[in-house]
Enzyme design. Sequence first.
Site: not given
Length: 538
Positions: A183, A328, A433, A438
């Site tokens: 990653t 992944e 937030k 949201w």
Amino acid sequence: MLSTMQDVPLQIRRIMEHGLNRHSTATVDTAEPGGLRTSTFAEIGAGAARLAHALKELGTGDGDRVATFMWNNAEHLEVYLAAPSMGAVLHPLNIRLPGDQVVFIANHAEDTVVVVDNSLLPLFAPLLPRMETVRHVIVNGPGELDAPEGVTVHDYATLLEGRPATYDWPDLDERQAAAMCYTSGTTGDPKGVVYSHRSIYLHTLSLVAPDVFDLSFRDKVLAIVPQFHVLSWGLPYAAFLTGCSLSMPDRFLTPEPLAGFVKASRPNKGAGVPTVWQGLLGYVKATPDADISSLTSAVIGGSACPPVLMDAYDEMGITLLHAWGMTEMSPLGSLARPPRGADADAVRAHRLTQGRFIASVESRLIGPDGSVLPNDGASVGELEVRGPWITASYYRADDPEKFHDGWLRTGDVGHISPDGYLTLTDRAKDVIKSGGEWISSVELENHLMAHPAVAEAAVVGVPDEKWGERPLAAVVLRPGMTADYAELRDFLGGEIARWQLPERWTTVPEIPKTSVGKFDKKVIRNQAAQGLLDIKKI
């Protein structure tokens, strides 16, 4: 009761052998100064065999890591085939990561051999003395490299010269490690993902399907996505599985040479991140003799494709197809092809999603309370996935927070329609937030980039005494164009609920990007926190 089927292991060598036996005349174009160099699959296969003989002579055995520090080119493809097929583990190093991270990754993976393009030697040479397990460096092309004691430097062509063009490829356990990628390490140290022969084989089968990349021997693909980025999204193996020819741009990724390469190589399909397609678009629009007309479609991933970019390519007869995935996940998870019979509005709406999950990728949404949410196109939660090419752990690193009851927590937030189309509204770490609600930074960015004066835009959450957090919009204006913040806010007001509109604005020369071309929002957040940005409140 067991089946009567033959138990033939799924191996990369079988993908390679199919390409050589059935598609030996398919081609790989590599960009070079002033033109291109063309190799056939037969020549690539012979080079892979010669490289395998050389690696074996250097002491490379089962499980040994063979790293690359290379661009997209024919020799890199030979390493892709040779290393895993002989039982070693292919490990492409990300050349765009900071040097300390490259060294960390090479040491963590315990790389023993590194194949390096000569054009990258100035970048690689300072790192080599700190690579603790590397014993051999193979340089592709003419170049000098001062190596520390215990490391031997070889010339790629000389090392392969005179060796047999065939190799007795071993039968391997299909669950054996074939390749590994790390990653990008945007938070903490980079983490390794180890792919098996089985997972790569199954991922390749799904990748080439008509509803996914739709590849066959009739195609030639422009592989802009780097081979050091999640195995170039699997394109090298997809090419040998189908006989699809490849256009490999090497280091020539800026708009002018890339456009020239497309004109010379004539690919009909492509794959890459939005930033490269954005740059290519600007050059083509400004250059009358630029010719990318051979392209009919391109898969775009790594970050969300701005709708305005999709529309601009539509006008040129080139369809951009959204895809989504992760290191992944090998990496592919979904691709946005509209359903059959959809009207124009529905086609556009589906194309702007991250796409429909492909076969073998299971998905679910988890709400803040841990419950599984319905796929109703409205319920928003964190996405979790599982499947045969999705990792169950990281290499030599514990991260229990990333895995949940056999599922991978993606860190992406969004909703899923009843027919399986994924719409991501944000990264869990980037969602804003505000007052208990949201706000999607991605939605704000996409609408901002639809303004004719805005080249790029990134939106991050910053502390606010009243609401906890509010959006800060950082914009890059197009050369020669102007727009004041009130105008941009009013422009957003036609698309976004008023309470979500940013009050804080700043103009920057460019949006910081990660090594794989994504907006690096943590840099903007840090700059804002340190008072380094000229922020205006309106």
